[in-house]
Design a protein around this motif. Structure first.
Motif, mmCIF file in Angstrom:
data_model
loop_
_atom_site.group_PDB
_atom_site.id
_atom_site.type_symbol
_atom_site.label_atom_id
_atom_site.label_comp_id
_atom_site.label_asym_id
_atom_site.label_seq_id
_atom_site.Cartn_x
_atom_site.Cartn_y
_atom_site.Cartn_z
ATOM 1 N N PHE A 1 12.079 84.982 95.750
ATOM 2 C CA PHE A 1 13.460 85.369 96.028
ATOM 3 C C PHE A 1 14.434 84.797 95.012
ATOM 4 O O PHE A 1 15.648 84.817 95.236
ATOM 5 C CB PHE A 1 13.851 84.940 97.450
ATOM 6 C CG PHE A 1 13.060 85.663 98.508
ATOM 7 C CD1 PHE A 1 13.309 87.001 98.793
ATOM 8 C CD2 PHE A 1 12.043 85.017 99.193
ATOM 9 C CE1 PHE A 1 12.561 87.679 99.754
ATOM 10 C CE2 PHE A 1 11.296 85.691 100.162
ATOM 11 C CZ PHE A 1 11.559 87.035 100.443
ATOM 12 N N GLY A 2 13.920 84.311 93.910
ATOM 13 C CA GLY A 2 14.766 83.907 92.796
ATOM 14 C C GLY A 2 15.780 82.824 93.109
ATOM 15 O O GLY A 2 16.866 82.802 92.529
ATOM 16 N N GLN B 1 23.878 82.473 93.331
ATOM 17 C CA GLN B 1 23.217 83.779 93.351
ATOM 18 C C GLN B 1 21.794 83.632 92.803
ATOM 19 O O GLN B 1 21.530 82.811 91.922
ATOM 20 C CB GLN B 1 23.978 84.795 92.481
ATOM 21 C CG GLN B 1 25.359 85.145 92.959
ATOM 22 C CD GLN B 1 26.383 84.096 92.570
ATOM 23 O OE1 GLN B 1 26.181 83.365 91.615
ATOM 24 N NE2 GLN B 1 27.471 84.022 93.313
ATOM 25 N N PRO B 2 20.865 84.431 93.305
ATOM 26 C CA PRO B 2 19.501 84.350 92.784
ATOM 27 C C PRO B 2 19.428 84.944 91.381
ATOM 28 O O PRO B 2 20.354 85.623 90.925
ATOM 29 C CB PRO B 2 18.702 85.205 93.772
ATOM 30 C CG PRO B 2 19.694 86.223 94.260
ATOM 31 C CD PRO B 2 21.011 85.475 94.343
ATOM 32 N N PHE B 3 18.347 84.654 90.697
ATOM 33 C CA PHE B 3 18.001 85.408 89.499
ATOM 34 C C PHE B 3 16.613 85.970 89.756
ATOM 35 O O PHE B 3 15.624 85.232 89.786
ATOM 36 C CB PHE B 3 18.010 84.551 88.241
ATOM 37 C CG PHE B 3 17.751 85.350 86.990
ATOM 38 C CD1 PHE B 3 18.722 86.201 86.493
ATOM 39 C CD2 PHE B 3 16.534 85.272 86.328
ATOM 40 C CE1 PHE B 3 18.494 86.954 85.353
ATOM 41 C CE2 PHE B 3 16.285 86.027 85.189
ATOM 42 C CZ PHE B 3 17.280 86.868 84.695
ATOM 43 N N THR C 1 18.424 94.941 92.839
ATOM 44 C CA THR C 1 17.773 93.691 92.462
ATOM 45 C C THR C 1 18.434 93.107 91.220
ATOM 46 O O THR C 1 18.679 91.900 91.129
ATOM 47 C CB THR C 1 16.274 93.918 92.224
ATOM 48 O OG1 THR C 1 15.687 94.449 93.429
ATOM 49 C CG2 THR C 1 15.567 92.639 91.848
ATOM 50 N N PHE C 2 18.741 93.985 90.271
ATOM 51 C CA PHE C 2 19.468 93.532 89.080
ATOM 52 C C PHE C 2 20.881 93.084 89.433
ATOM 53 O O PHE C 2 21.335 92.006 89.007
ATOM 54 C CB PHE C 2 19.524 94.660 88.046
ATOM 55 C CG PHE C 2 20.522 94.434 86.946
ATOM 56 C CD1 PHE C 2 20.270 93.528 85.933
ATOM 57 C CD2 PHE C 2 21.729 95.121 86.933
ATOM 58 C CE1 PHE C 2 21.197 93.311 84.919
ATOM 59 C CE2 PHE C 2 22.662 94.910 85.936
ATOM 60 C CZ PHE C 2 22.393 94.004 84.921
ATOM 61 N N LEU C 3 21.592 93.876 90.217
ATOM 62 C CA LEU C 3 22.978 93.546 90.556
ATOM 63 C C LEU C 3 23.065 92.213 91.302
ATOM 64 O O LEU C 3 24.014 91.436 91.106
ATOM 65 C CB LEU C 3 23.589 94.668 91.386
ATOM 66 C CG LEU C 3 23.748 96.019 90.672
ATOM 67 C CD1 LEU C 3 24.237 97.079 91.648
ATOM 68 C CD2 LEU C 3 24.680 95.895 89.485
ATOM 69 N N ASP C 4 22.087 91.942 92.146
ATOM 70 C CA ASP C 4 22.075 90.682 92.880
ATOM 71 C C ASP C 4 21.843 89.484 91.971
ATOM 72 O O ASP C 4 22.078 88.336 92.378
ATOM 73 C CB ASP C 4 21.000 90.708 93.965
ATOM 74 C CG ASP C 4 21.358 91.643 95.122
ATOM 75 O OD1 ASP C 4 22.544 91.994 95.262
ATOM 76 O OD2 ASP C 4 20.435 92.011 95.868
ATOM 77 N N SER C 5 21.368 89.727 90.746
ATOM 78 C CA SER C 5 21.020 88.651 89.821
ATOM 79 C C SER C 5 22.159 88.288 88.874
ATOM 80 O O SER C 5 21.990 87.392 88.038
ATOM 81 C CB SER C 5 19.783 89.056 89.005
ATOM 82 O OG SER C 5 18.687 89.316 89.854
ATOM 83 N N VAL C 6 23.277 88.968 88.972
ATOM 84 C CA VAL C 6 24.417 88.676 88.096
ATOM 85 C C VAL C 6 25.135 87.438 88.633
ATOM 86 O O VAL C 6 25.604 87.436 89.774
ATOM 87 C CB VAL C 6 25.379 89.876 88.035
ATOM 88 C CG1 VAL C 6 26.621 89.527 87.210
ATOM 89 C CG2 VAL C 6 24.663 91.101 87.446
#
Length: 596
Positions: A391-392, A430-432, A478-483
């Motif tokens: 879950f980064g 925030q996760p990466f 998934t990408f947007l959550d990693s910003v």
């Protein structure tokens, strides 16, 4: 004329003349198809090479026809007209007008690294907009995760297949050059992460016309091994390193997972060729990721060698102390964790020839105590160590906040070269996550399922229904959550704290780093150590850190071996506790002792 006489790709010889070269040993005939022109047959030369010169210039779009039913992009494409399956574009290396043409770089010991993902920060232009704030913080070098062209608009970059072409999702080659130019104007270096141990699974056509580029007798975790026994293969990657350093003026490269390259002598050869191609007076830095802990590669000579290695050993030891995690590779660091941390601080690698995970297991590493502390890049977080979690999660969500502050002080004030991961400077929560944008549903599904099955061996994911919760790498969300995002007053406080530490590093540590060497280290309590280094000017830097939940018992005179000195930095409460022979829980202190 080009900056370097490259073996591969399209090179502009004059405004209306371009030379095309392709290594295609599996083919008898090859032609180059340029948009708006008849096909041009390429001359077959020795050792599988094909070459043609024709009247076209920068901006021309082209493919190589390698069979009646297959036309491919240039494996050394400098830019793509779309994505990895589309036409390549002829580029003029002199088109960009450099503003900081006299930039010579900075010495390695001045490096404070900041790893980032260009896509998550808005592409090359978005990263450029971040640079003034990073420079003001005290960052002296940014490191871009790989930018070589990959399929789709979203990827970590380790699925690159056209290694000379910056991915168009981030911007044009000139926009990348402008980013580097902007950094140089701010006194900052720019590093690039390059991947020479494998190609991505989509868009690599080399096997169709150069099957001997790969080995059938060795596999890597990512597929067929690259055959570095071949001179043409060696040149393809060595010239790629020189290309990024010369044409784009990157200040350094980080070489991904070189332990997966079977021909180890190529690494030394490549470093020597890169050094030979570097003009006198220019600082160029070469950094390894190498699970083998090959310290001999880090022994710099006038002609070659690497400057440093990412020290995964130290990350794993610190992560285990901060989180208590014991599974996976952390299993090799949780026992005698304090001893391991002390060894890593003073000797660099923790594993220097021992079995690293279990008794009787494979031996790993070479002795490293003779290397300077700047031969090791220290970090608490990076793209791998966050993003390879299901879950980064970042350490802000895993560790005690005061212990994390103490570990961060250790990171930023130790004589090792420190690295932050984007968002770490303001305590991002925030996760990466691991993200891709594979173009075919079959590959996207295979990556999603493979990602979830990776975690089946971990106790927390033994239930298949729990593994289904792991984010789909191919989903845009998934990408947007990693910003990363700086949120609220807490982010500002974190940033101010990091700036204060980097100011101390700039003023007190960096001027003394050249010639620094470790003196000793000792355990002062559970999860607590102190370490000392003789600095280049003869003074002694002492660092003590307690990452545990219990106080450690040690007198102030013991901290400094009776020498006293100037306190550079402490976390809250340490100065009050030390006179009572106590090193509090979750605490840090750095003292600059007099010269002995």
């Amino acid at each position: 004329m080009s900056l370097f006489n490259y073996s591969f790709g399209a090179q502009v010889l004059a405004p209306d003349c371009t030379r095309f070269r392709l290594w295609a040993p599996s083919r008898q005939e090859v032609s180059v198809e340029i948009d708006g022109m008849p096909p041009v047959a390429m001359r077959r030369q020795d050792n599988g090479w094909f070459e043609a010169e024709t009247r076209c210039g920068a901006g021309a779009r082209y493919r190589y026809r390698v069979s009646t039913d297959l036309a491919v992009p240039d494996p050394a494409s400098r830019a793509q007209a779309g994505d990895v399956h589309d036409a390549s574009i002829v580029c003029d290396p002199h088109a960009y007008q450099w503003k900081c043409a006299e930039w010579q770089g900075r010495p390695w010991h001045e490096t404070v690294l900041y790893e980032l993902h260009a896509g998550a920060l808005g592409g090359f232009d978005g990263v450029a907009r971040q640079l003034p704030a990073l420079a003001e913080l005290g960052i002296t070098a940014i490191e871009l995760m790989p930018v070589a062209d990959f399929p789709g608009p979203r990827n970590w970059g380790y699925d690159g297949v056209l290694l000379y072409a910056p991915d168009s999702a981030y911007g044009t080659p000139d926009q990348l050059k402008a980013l580097i130019d902007t950094a140089h104007g701010l006194g900052m270096m720019v590093f690039l992460d390059v991947v020479y141990n494998h190609f991505g699974p989509d868009g690599n056509y080399l096997g169709a016309y150069a099957s001997s580029f790969f080995r059938d007798d060795i596999n890597t975790p990512w597929g067929q091994a690259i055959d570095f026994r071949k001179r043409q293969v060696r040149d393809f990657f060595t010239e790629n390193a020189i290309y990024w350093l010369q044409e784009f003026r990157f200040d350094g490269l980080r070489f991904d997972a070189v332990h997966a390259i079977s021909e180890k002598d190529w690494l030394a050869e490549m470093a020597e060729r890169v050094r030979a191609a570097t003009p006198p007076g220019r600082h160029v830095h070469l950094v390894l990721e190498n699970d083998d802990n090959t310290s001999s590669l880090l022994e710099r000579t006038p002609k070659g060698g690497f400057d440093a290695q990412w020290n995964d050993d130290m990350h794993h030891a610190l992560h285990g102390l901060l989180t208590g995690e014991r599974e996976g590779y952390y299993a090799g660091y949780i026992n005698q964790a304090e001893e391991k941390l002390a060894r890593g601080l003073t000797e660099g690698f923790i594993y220097q020839g021992e079995a690293s995970l279990f008794p009787g297991g494979p031996l790993r590493g070479e002795p490293s105590a003779h290397l300077p502390p700047t031969a090791f890049v220290l970090f608490l977080q990076n793209h791998d160590q966050i993003g390879n979690r299901a879950f980064g999660e970042r350490l802000t969500t895993l560790a005690h906040p005061l212990a994390l502050r103490a570990a961060s002080a250790l990171l930023l004030l130790s004589p090792h070269v420190p690295m932050l991961f984007m968002g770490e400077e303001y305590g991002a929560s925030q996760p990466f996550l691991y993200f891709t944008s594979h173009l075919t549903p079959e590959l996207a599904g295979a990556v999603r399922n493979g990602r979830r099955e990776e975690f089946a061996r971990f106790k927390a994911f033994s239930d298949p229904s729990l593994r289904e919760r792991i984010p789909d790498p191919n989903a845009e969300q998934t990408f947007l959550d990693s910003v990363p995002r700086a949120e609220g007053e807490a982010a500002g406080a974190w940033r101010d704290w990091v700036k204060a530490l980097l100011t101390i590093r700039r003023e007190q540590i960096i001027p003394r780093l050249q010639g620094a060497k470790a003196l000793d280290a000792q355990i002062i309590g559970p999860s607590a150590i102190k370490a000392r280094w003789t600095m280049g000017d003869g003074r002694v830097l002492m660092i003590a850190c307690n990452l545990g939940d219990a106080d450690a018992r040690i007198a102030y005179d013991q901290l400094t071996d009776g020498q006293g000195g100037t306190i550079l930095f402490t976390t809250d409460g340490v100065e009050d506790a030390v006179p009572a022979d106590t090193m509090p829980a979750h605490a840090f202190i750095a003292i600059l002792e007099p010269a002995s």
